[in-house]
Scaffold this active site. Structure first.
Site, PDB file in Angstrom:
ATOM      1  N   GLY A   1       0.817  -1.208   0.000  1.00  0.00           N
ATOM      2  CA  GLY A   1       0.000   0.000   0.000  1.00  0.00           C
ATOM      3  C   GLY A   1       0.850   1.257   0.000  1.00  0.00           C
ATOM      4  O   GLY A   1       0.489   2.283   0.578  1.00  0.00           O
TER       5      GLY A   1
ATOM      6  N   ASP B   1      -2.336  -8.263  -5.633  1.00  0.00           N
ATOM      7  CA  ASP B   1      -3.497  -8.321  -4.747  1.00  0.00           C
ATOM      8  C   ASP B   1      -3.041  -9.044  -3.485  1.00  0.00           C
ATOM      9  O   ASP B   1      -2.881 -10.259  -3.483  1.00  0.00           O
ATOM     10  CB  ASP B   1      -4.639  -9.080  -5.426  1.00  0.00           C
ATOM     11  CG  ASP B   1      -5.869  -9.201  -4.546  1.00  0.00           C
ATOM     12  OD1 ASP B   1      -5.793  -8.866  -3.341  1.00  0.00           O
ATOM     13  OD2 ASP B   1      -6.916  -9.655  -5.056  1.00  0.00           O
TER      14      ASP B   1
ATOM     15  N   ASN C   1       1.157  -2.417   5.222  1.00  0.00           N
ATOM     16  CA  ASN C   1       0.405  -1.176   5.376  1.00  0.00           C
ATOM     17  C   ASN C   1      -0.923  -1.192   4.633  1.00  0.00           C
ATOM     18  O   ASN C   1      -1.842  -0.456   4.969  1.00  0.00           O
ATOM     19  CB  ASN C   1       1.276  -0.009   4.877  1.00  0.00           C
ATOM     20  CG  ASN C   1       0.531   1.299   4.779  1.00  0.00           C
ATOM     21  OD1 ASN C   1       0.067   1.835   5.779  1.00  0.00           O
ATOM     22  ND2 ASN C   1       0.397   1.814   3.567  1.00  0.00           N
TER      23      ASN C   1
ATOM     24  N   TYR D   1     -13.494  -3.381  10.905  1.00  0.00           N
ATOM     25  CA  TYR D   1     -12.103  -2.929  10.957  1.00  0.00           C
ATOM     26  C   TYR D   1     -11.410  -3.456  12.207  1.00  0.00           C
ATOM     27  O   TYR D   1     -10.301  -4.004  12.150  1.00  0.00           O
ATOM     28  CB  TYR D   1     -12.098  -1.405  10.938  1.00  0.00           C
ATOM     29  CG  TYR D   1     -10.753  -0.740  10.813  1.00  0.00           C
ATOM     30  CD1 TYR D   1      -9.836  -1.111   9.840  1.00  0.00           C
ATOM     31  CD2 TYR D   1     -10.408   0.311  11.672  1.00  0.00           C
ATOM     32  CE1 TYR D   1      -8.615  -0.471   9.717  1.00  0.00           C
ATOM     33  CE2 TYR D   1      -9.191   0.969  11.549  1.00  0.00           C
ATOM     34  CZ  TYR D   1      -8.293   0.569  10.578  1.00  0.00           C
ATOM     35  OH  TYR D   1      -7.084   1.219  10.463  1.00  0.00           O
TER      36      TYR D   1
ATOM     37  N   ALA E   1     -12.302  -6.005  14.061  1.00  0.00           N
ATOM     38  CA  ALA E   1     -12.192  -7.464  13.998  1.00  0.00           C
ATOM     39  C   ALA E   1     -10.981  -7.880  13.177  1.00  0.00           C
ATOM     40  O   ALA E   1     -10.214  -8.775  13.570  1.00  0.00           O
ATOM     41  CB  ALA E   1     -13.466  -8.063  13.409  1.00  0.00           C
TER      42      ALA E   1
ATOM     43  N   LYS F   1      -8.230  -6.072  12.449  1.00  0.00           N
ATOM     44  CA  LYS F   1      -6.971  -5.655  13.068  1.00  0.00           C
ATOM     45  C   LYS F   1      -6.676  -6.440  14.345  1.00  0.00           C
ATOM     46  O   LYS F   1      -5.515  -6.675  14.675  1.00  0.00           O
ATOM     47  CB  LYS F   1      -7.000  -4.153  13.357  1.00  0.00           C
ATOM     48  CG  LYS F   1      -6.966  -3.274  12.113  1.00  0.00           C
ATOM     49  CD  LYS F   1      -5.672  -3.442  11.320  1.00  0.00           C
ATOM     50  CE  LYS F   1      -5.550  -2.417  10.211  1.00  0.00           C
ATOM     51  NZ  LYS F   1      -4.304  -2.578   9.430  1.00  0.00           N
TER      52      LYS F   1
END
Length: 254
Positions: free
Chosen positions: A14, A65, A92, A159, A161, A163
């Site tokens: 990313g 991907d 990232n 989010y 869950a 992380k």
């Protein structure tokens, strides 16, 4: 004392995003060669590559991907063929989606967060850690987590869950590869000021800042600085850590 990453190669997933670009520049300024991962934004990747090369660093852009094992493995093969082995991996990338309540959130959003937060890191570890072990020179895996995992506010469920699952992978992996002097750590930004905020003049948010002990939002550069520290030899005895960079907005307890 300074952060010196000369002779090291860092992969940043990313890397074309707001935070990714700053991390790439920061690691490059410390001497690292940079692998710029992107999914769709080839133009920004090419622009960033030219910028890093102008700094005197080796750089390459690679599309993948990161939610697919075969794509991550193909990325590893391309990187090793064109620039060599990787010493530092910064995870990232994350899939963006619209936040809403648990009752309204689409199941697909939970799947996307699991894939981009948990499985990305599993695939990166499987692809890049074996060569670190084989070389016997240590290595770094640095994941970008979030302060949200300690807040659990409304609308954050998918989010958080994803992380939190990532956190579990990192802590176990830190134990499994520590004997090889490979460190596995997480940086957890607060709500961070990026170029997008600077362009829109939205750096300040009083409602958020009111609860932050330092009374301001952090900057993308401040996040990148911690990543650079964890990438360096200065952090050689830190592993399994979750490090908030949030101005004290969250404080993990012991």
């Amino acid at each position: 004392m300074s952060i010196d990453l000369s002779g090291k190669t860092a992969l940043i997933t990313g890397a074309t995003g707001d935070l990714g670009r700053v991390m790439a520049r920061t690691l490059a300024s410390a001497g690292a060669d940079i692998i710029i991962h992107y999914n769709r934004n080839a133009d920004k990747a090419a622009e960033l590559q030219r910028e890093l090369e102008a700094m005197g660093r080796r750089a390459m852009s690679v599309q993948a991907d990161i939610t697919k094992a075969e794509a991550v493995e193909a990325m590893r093969e391309q990187v090793e063929r064109e620039i060599g082995t990787v010493d530092i991996v910064v995870a990232n990338a994350v899939i963006q989606y619209e936040w809403t309540t648990v009752l309204q959130q689409a199941p697909e959003d939970y799947i996307s967060q699991f894939e981009s937060c948990v499985m990305q890191n599993v695939y990166l570890a499987k692809a890049f850690i074996p060569s670190m072990i084989e070389r016997g020179a240590g290595g770094r895996l640095i994941g970008i987590n979030t302060e949200c995992v300690l807040q659990n506010f409304e609308g954050q469920s998918a989010y958080v869950a994803g992380k939190r699952g990532m956190d579990g992978v990192y802590r176990v992996l830190a134990r499994e590869v520590g004997e090889h002097q490979i460190t596995v750590n997480q940086v957890a930004p607060g709500w961070t000021v990026s170029d997008r905020d600077r362009e829109r003049n939205t750096e300040r948010n009083e409602a958020y800042e009111r609860n932050v002990p330092l009374k301001r939002r952090g900057t993308d550069q401040e996040i990148a600085n911690v990543v650079a520290f964890l990438a360096s030899n200065l952090s050689g005895y830190i592993t399994g850590a979750y490090i908030p960079v949030s101005g004290g907005n969250v404080m993990p307890a012991i």
